[in-house]
Motif scaffolding. Sequence first.
Motif, mmCIF file in Angstrom:
data_model
loop_
_atom_site.group_PDB
_atom_site.id
_atom_site.type_symbol
_atom_site.label_atom_id
_atom_site.label_comp_id
_atom_site.label_asym_id
_atom_site.label_seq_id
_atom_site.Cartn_x
_atom_site.Cartn_y
_atom_site.Cartn_z
ATOM 1 N N THR A 44 0.809 -1.217 0.000
ATOM 2 C CA THR A 44 0.000 0.000 0.000
ATOM 3 C C THR A 44 0.844 1.271 0.000
ATOM 4 N N MET A 76 -6.169 -2.795 -5.521
ATOM 5 C CA MET A 76 -5.932 -2.254 -4.178
ATOM 6 C C MET A 76 -6.452 -0.813 -4.101
ATOM 7 N N ALA A 77 -6.210 -0.036 -5.158
ATOM 8 C CA ALA A 77 -6.700 1.338 -5.196
ATOM 9 C C ALA A 77 -8.229 1.350 -5.146
ATOM 10 N N LEU A 79 -10.120 -0.901 -3.650
ATOM 11 C CA LEU A 79 -10.522 -1.216 -2.273
ATOM 12 C C LEU A 79 -10.504 0.023 -1.383
ATOM 13 N N TYR A 80 -9.547 0.901 -1.637
ATOM 14 C CA TYR A 80 -9.421 2.116 -0.838
ATOM 15 C C TYR A 80 -10.208 3.291 -1.424
#
Length: 106
Positions: A44, A76-77, A79-80
């Motif tokens: 991250t 991942m981006a 998810l955030y």
Amino acid sequence: MLVLPAELTHREAAVCLAMLLQGLKVHGESELVVDARALAVFDTSALAVLLECRREALSEGKTFAVQGLPAALHGMAGLYGVESLLAPATPSDPSAPADPSVASAS
């Protein structure tokens, strides 16, 4: 264009960010593109580095885009909730409207 290294984890984040920000300072174009194609090992911290680089670019009046973001980092981006902030670089089309939500009348 600035290029990310093959590895960008917490251990490399500070040095990588410093190098990107230095590159930003000497970058003369109005659009900053970061090439992430070489990125193979990341966590991250890679998102944090990209977002800080974006913040600095925007504060200097430049646009910001990422090219070649690995699928796992894109996920991942997502998810955030920051995937839209790391938009892929697209070729400039002078005939395209400045705002893509504006449709031309036919």
